[in-house]
Motif scaffolding. Structure first.
Motif, short mmCIF file in Angstrom:
data_model
loop_
_atom_site.label_atom_id
_atom_site.label_comp_id
_atom_site.label_asym_id
_atom_site.label_seq_id
_atom_site.Cartn_x
_atom_site.Cartn_y
_atom_site.Cartn_z
N ASP A 1 0.42 3.43 -5.79
CA ASP A 1 -0.40 4.65 -6.04
C ASP A 1 -2.06 4.56 -5.97
O ASP A 1 -2.78 5.00 -6.60
CB ASP A 1 -0.10 4.86 -7.46
N TYR A 2 -2.07 3.72 -4.87
CA TYR A 2 -3.64 3.38 -4.74
C TYR A 2 -4.37 4.42 -3.89
O TYR A 2 -3.82 5.13 -3.14
CB TYR A 2 -3.65 2.23 -3.54
N ASP A 3 -5.56 4.60 -4.32
CA ASP A 3 -6.34 5.79 -3.75
C ASP A 3 -7.40 5.03 -2.98
O ASP A 3 -8.24 5.99 -2.48
CB ASP A 3 -6.62 6.96 -4.69
N LEU A 4 -7.69 3.89 -3.16
CA LEU A 4 -8.71 3.09 -2.02
C LEU A 4 -8.17 1.77 -2.00
O LEU A 4 -7.61 1.10 -2.80
CB LEU A 4 -10.14 3.30 -2.65
N ILE B 1 0.83 -1.36 -0.09
CA ILE B 1 -0.01 -0.01 -0.04
C ILE B 1 0.83 1.14 0.07
O ILE B 1 0.51 2.31 -0.77
CB ILE B 1 -1.07 0.17 1.20
N ASN B 2 1.94 1.31 0.75
CA ASN B 2 2.77 2.54 0.84
C ASN B 2 3.57 2.61 -0.29
O ASN B 2 3.86 3.75 -0.68
CB ASN B 2 3.65 2.38 2.09
N VAL C 1 -3.99 5.58 3.25
CA VAL C 1 -5.02 5.52 2.14
C VAL C 1 -6.39 5.07 2.78
O VAL C 1 -6.61 4.34 3.57
CB VAL C 1 -4.62 4.60 1.02
#
Length: 139
Positions: free
Chosen positions: A95-98, A91-92, A127
């Motif tokens: 480039d996830y936004d959810l 996750i870190n 996020v």
């Protein structure tokens, strides 16, 4: 049009996943939202690792078909190790936004035993985390 450009969907290959898949498909429908399906294999022996990876590949393949059938771009990611830490790293660096995941709905003592991934992530990542309980889940 979805407000999300890249959704990471946590897949544990149980019935708890079904509700989150349906919701993510609705969120991404008709938009250029990319979906990445991730599963973490947590094994203790080589034989167990092989068996769990095969199960995970089969499971992720079926889920990919579901997203493909809905016309949504999706890919899969198979990780190995401790689920909480491997997911936090992914996750870190991504480039996830959810982040989306199904939950089992454990309560009390079973939540302390089995709710570790959702509990860990809700405190460890910046996020947004969408957790959906499958009302049909008995896991």
């Amino acid at each position: 049009m979805s407000p999300f450009s890249h959704i990471l969907v946590l897949v544990d290959c149980s019935s708890a996943d079904d509700a989150i898949f349906d919701l993510v498909i609705r969120l991404a429908d008709g938009s250029p939202t990319k979906v990445t399906l991730v599963h973490v294999v947590h094994s203790h022996t080589l034989d167990q690792d092989r068996a769990l990876k095969k199960q995970a590949v089969d499971c992720l393949g079926k889920v990919l078909e579901k997203f493909d059938g809905a016309g949504i771009e999706a890919d899969k990611l198979l990780l190995s190790g401790e689920p909480e830490t491997e997911l936090e790293k992914e996750i870190n660096k991504g480039d996830y936004d959810l982040i989306a995941m199904g939950t089992h709905g454990h309560k009390g003592f079973t939540d302390a035993l089995y709710g570790s991934v959702s509990r860990y992530l809700k405190h460890a990542v910046a996020v947004p985390l969408l957790m959906v309980k499958n009302s049909k889940s008995n896991d």
